[in-house]
Design an enzyme around this catalytic site. Sequence first.
Site, mmCIF file in Angstrom:
data_model
loop_
_atom_site.group_PDB
_atom_site.id
_atom_site.type_symbol
_atom_site.label_atom_id
_atom_site.label_comp_id
_atom_site.label_asym_id
_atom_site.label_seq_id
_atom_site.Cartn_x
_atom_site.Cartn_y
_atom_site.Cartn_z
ATOM 1 N N SER A 173 14.896 15.023 2.506
ATOM 2 C CA SER A 173 15.926 14.055 2.886
ATOM 3 C C SER A 173 15.313 12.790 3.482
ATOM 4 C CB SER A 173 16.874 14.676 3.911
ATOM 5 O OG SER A 173 17.883 13.734 4.260
ATOM 6 N N ARG A 184 0.825 -1.211 0.000
ATOM 7 C CA ARG A 184 0.000 0.000 0.000
ATOM 8 C C ARG A 184 0.866 1.270 0.000
ATOM 9 N NH1 ARG A 184 -2.426 -3.904 -0.676
ATOM 10 N NH2 ARG A 184 -4.626 -4.354 -0.301
ATOM 11 N N GLU A 194 2.084 1.696 -3.434
ATOM 12 C CA GLU A 194 0.983 2.220 -4.257
ATOM 13 C C GLU A 194 0.820 3.728 -4.052
ATOM 14 O OE1 GLU A 194 -2.618 -0.164 -4.451
ATOM 15 O OE2 GLU A 194 -3.757 1.652 -4.033
#
Lengths: 147, 147, 147, 147, 147, 147, 147, 147, 147, 147
Positions: G114, G88, G91
């Site tokens: 960063s 997830r 995604e």
Amino acid sequence: MKRYDVTEMIIEKKIAKKLKWSQIAEVVGQSKEWTTAALLGQMTLTAEQAAKVGALFELPEEAVNLLQVVPYKGSLPTAVPTDPLIYRFYELISVYGTTFKELIHEEFGDGIMSAIDFKMDLQREPNPMGDRVSITMSGKFLPYKTY
Amino acid sequence: MKRYDVTEMIIEKKIAKKLKWSQIAEVVGQSKEWTTAALLGQMTLTAEQAAKVGALFELPEEAVNLLQVVPYKGSLPTAVPTDPLIYRFYELISVYGTTFKELIHEEFGDGIMSAIDFKMDLQREPNPMGDRVSITMSGKFLPYKTY
Amino acid sequence: MKRYDVTEMIIEKKIAKKLKWSQIAEVVGQSKEWTTAALLGQMTLTAEQAAKVGALFELPEEAVNLLQVVPYKGSLPTAVPTDPLIYRFYELISVYGTTFKELIHEEFGDGIMSAIDFKMDLQREPNPMGDRVSITMSGKFLPYKTY
Amino acid sequence: MKRYDVTEMIIEKKIAKKLKWSQIAEVVGQSKEWTTAALLGQMTLTAEQAAKVGALFELPEEAVNLLQVVPYKGSLPTAVPTDPLIYRFYELISVYGTTFKELIHEEFGDGIMSAIDFKMDLQREPNPMGDRVSITMSGKFLPYKTY
Amino acid sequence: MKRYDVTEMIIEKKIAKKLKWSQIAEVVGQSKEWTTAALLGQMTLTAEQAAKVGALFELPEEAVNLLQVVPYKGSLPTAVPTDPLIYRFYELISVYGTTFKELIHEEFGDGIMSAIDFKMDLQREPNPMGDRVSITMSGKFLPYKTY
Amino acid sequence: MKRYDVTEMIIEKKIAKKLKWSQIAEVVGQSKEWTTAALLGQMTLTAEQAAKVGALFELPEEAVNLLQVVPYKGSLPTAVPTDPLIYRFYELISVYGTTFKELIHEEFGDGIMSAIDFKMDLQREPNPMGDRVSITMSGKFLPYKTY
Amino acid sequence: MKRYDVTEMIIEKKIAKKLKWSQIAEVVGQSKEWTTAALLGQMTLTAEQAAKVGALFELPEEAVNLLQVVPYKGSLPTAVPTDPLIYRFYELISVYGTTFKELIHEEFGDGIMSAIDFKMDLQREPNPMGDRVSITMSGKFLPYKTY
Amino acid sequence: MKRYDVTEMIIEKKIAKKLKWSQIAEVVGQSKEWTTAALLGQMTLTAEQAAKVGALFELPEEAVNLLQVVPYKGSLPTAVPTDPLIYRFYELISVYGTTFKELIHEEFGDGIMSAIDFKMDLQREPNPMGDRVSITMSGKFLPYKTY
Amino acid sequence: MKRYDVTEMIIEKKIAKKLKWSQIAEVVGQSKEWTTAALLGQMTLTAEQAAKVGALFELPEEAVNLLQVVPYKGSLPTAVPTDPLIYRFYELISVYGTTFKELIHEEFGDGIMSAIDFKMDLQREPNPMGDRVSITMSGKFLPYKTY
Amino acid sequence: MKRYDVTEMIIEKKIAKKLKWSQIAEVVGQSKEWTTAALLGQMTLTAEQAAKVGALFELPEEAVNLLQVVPYKGSLPTAVPTDPLIYRFYELISVYGTTFKELIHEEFGDGIMSAIDFKMDLQREPNPMGDRVSITMSGKFLPYKTY
């Protein structure tokens, strides 16, 4: 122990006993093509077939049991095979794949040639220009259906 | 213009003219298997064959010239084919590849089945349980040599 | 035991005994090129050759048997080799691959240079600007045939 | 316009004019091997060479300029080539790559065969068993240095 | 035993003995950059260097022998490195690769910077805004030649 | 229009006008390294810099605007570069990547060399054995922090 | 022994002792986020932290030493993660990655957030519609600089 | 026309009109995070939202229709992103992915953080050591269920 | 010991004891679908379920503990599965994936079918033309939300 | 023109005409599942079906012809789909693939569920906890045969 280990045992014993696949196939009672695929870990054996193989190769009971379990199929270590003999078959698909597709569709319509209801036969074809490998594949045509 | 564009032209005209590959093969004077592979961009035509194809599909001269140039072969868009019909052949190599290897080596020793000195024949095999696709492949055996 | 293990044994013994490939090739009775490829697991040995290798490297019988079985070929761990020496050959194909293709087709027509009916010779080429590696490859031309 | 487009123009004109690479090489004044690689977009031409090529193929000025710019090299569409002729060279590296490595290191120590300070020669080798392709490669040996 | 195992032994002993690469380099008598690469399995040691390393890390004789054999080079487990420090160098090539190409070609013409006849030096660069890593690479320019 | 198209325009004009990157850098008022990366589509220009570049290469207003937008960075078409000059840098990471890691950690502890707060300088290093490419990279060390 | 083995030991002991990461973090004296990452092999511990961890999990001295060595980072077995929870997050980058890019550049100009000077906090967010996972990430903005 | 083309149109107009995402979000009436993702082709707009966007960017009716169709999501050209800003998020998953997994499971049990019932907020976090990017993500926890 | 090892133990014992998944499911007290997935290492068991499984398969305590820890999910060795049975499901996504997408969006709007709040039922469907496999999947629809 | 272009035309017209797949299916006279797959380029239409589709979407004759030609199947741009809705189905195979395999083999023995002699039905399943997507798949079981 896994099916892969059973395959290893069989190959080691086959080399040590100097058996040929065609001899093993006679023991199993199936064609040399199916028998080879089965003992290389791609097919499922019946209890009777597994017992014969177990006796021939002196396998432990756990191995005989594993031969009767449906294996996770796929016999090659890479998506594009590196072995020259096997690669030539991959090349045939690369070069002739769309030809297979066109000709099967022309003859049968939309669908596929089954790789499950499938058999094959591999023979030496004597030829004065150098002997040839002859492979005949036969697979049931499965049509796509509308619904 | 590239060979790929010639293939596109031929396919568009073939659909519009409702021609079958077996009919085209008769015009070209070769088997339907070779002719299909050739017109899908995988084989090189002679001047005479290219002229016949050019006439049949009303191709421009540049296209007729390109048919006579050796193409960059390989007819599939991905290393593992997504089309179900073509994938089944890939699956056969995945499942039976090591079987091909064992049986050819058992019969012939170390070497390969040529994918160049090769021919094939694709036929419908009538069967009451459902017709089958029958493919016979014949390739010269090429032995590895020591030196 | 697998062929890969036999290769490992040979390499370990070769280092311990400080043998050169050219010395081993003399024992085997073949060229240093073929002998090296064979002992690195890419070629199949005859019973006689395997026996000589077994004696030289003090291999167990199972290993001597395995040297006579056709191996699954392919000697590199990745599709694009990381080793700088081997990568340079890959780079030559990347840069000159289409050149090989054009010039062989110009000379011979459609077909390939066999990688099976193939031999090679690798020599030091003295040169005041720095010595050079000279590799001569010779492979039979195999023409595509129509059918 | 990019170098790739210049390559396309040259190939189209070469086919239309039925020129051979060896004839073009004579015009350029270099070997057929280097000339083919250069016109397939892998090498950089001098102003003089580019002018000759421009005249031969009737290229626009922009194309003649581009031939003098160092190209982004690499002539193949996939990491593992699909074309059978080019694949055979890839297979040679797969099968013989570790052999090249062993023999070059045995002769020269740690280092590589240069793919830059490199030349090659491709010839037909007549043979009653079927003519052969003979390729001789010569690359400077470059040793690794300690520091 | 393989070179990889020798690398493992050295790293384990280095941690246990709390040695620094710069101290080890003094023992070997080469720069810290070359010494680190060598002991991480990327370079070949002379008999004398290998003996010093063997004594320092109490290696078995087989390991000392292996240090003198040219290794299969390539020190990373994946084509795109996952380690953030190493990835930053990969990112520099991704972002600046075409810049390297343009500027080296502008200055030197067609050719490459050698990764073989190459040395480097890595230093701390004190800076009030935060210290910096300074890496100086020096590689021989190798021009492509026509032939 | 996209940034990629702006890069194309600049390269075409640079070739036609026979400008060098060092000359362009003077117009832009930055180093040749940064200027080249920027005009190859990897860096963002200020309005003033973009205006100078637009005037030098006669770019349309839309292109001048695009030079001021942060680009999607990454200048190479494949994960492993095929161009020999750029590949050598990739090879350096493959061979020396773990060396970079060890030596930077030995000097600085856990962290990375920034590829953002970074600059580099590329020079010709005259050498009687053949001139060398000298590249000095300087990146801020960024330590991992605990929290 | 390698860092990976130390991670394995810790996980086995954690399960056997039924410890929670938040409890372990208290022993280490850092946040649960950093502590978990560190003990999963991604961060470097101080001698003091390593000693506490060694005592808690009864690790051998070699393991305690390894916890203080900078690890090769990267905790996932595949480039695209298969585990649904971790996927997830992948995604989110696939869908929102360009959104992150646009909004950070709009606010800060060209540069990055960063991943080194970075911390995060993971909390349960009670919600009558079903509790939510709340993750707050904070990373220093690092601007690209011209030079 | 495809959704991708609509995204292109919007980006070109946004640059030409010098609009900020936060300004566009006010017109759309949603957060800047959702609005940016939506206009970059990842979310579906209502008829009303699409009409506002169409008016703002002077889009043709077909484009306004397409904004209301659910798009094929995924905004990145490669599985591992090359852009440094976006890569840092990928690196966070590579380094912290197993940490996310451990801590969410510790707090919630087996399940995932939804990437659908999800929202995020991106802010500048002023800091004397350099401003920081602060991202807060909130996703509903979805437990695996037994059945 | 890892979860993978527990899966191995269970499979070995299941074969030796000739148990069926449906029998095991009765012992566990869940459906055969969930039970199979769980014991193949994809789901997390409660203490009570794990105890029953441990008793049935005579597992050591460490294995019983591991069954209660959330596993790293993903049960296939390659991204594209090689096993023919599992590949057919992959093929369904390849062929019907965009159909799933269109029809779910037409019925529900933008969102997904949950793979977490999900259950399935697999039955034999008797049919005179050959029995069929019938799989019913039920997953909660999760809508994307604006914010 | 290619099948892909026909799909594009249909999608554009469907959006402009605000047609639903279920309405189109009524015109075609097949289920909405088959009709959607067919018009997204995955199935072959009869002349009659193609004529109805051509009339509905005002397609040119060439497009109507192409709908009757068997397409190269596979509807997704990447091997692992990036779209969240489609990915969830891929995840189900990753997590439940071996479960499908075990349960089908337990019930039917070695063989596959056909993806050709296959039909599916997709329905909304009302549920007070949130409506669910219900998919029923029915495929003929095809047993492997011995020979």
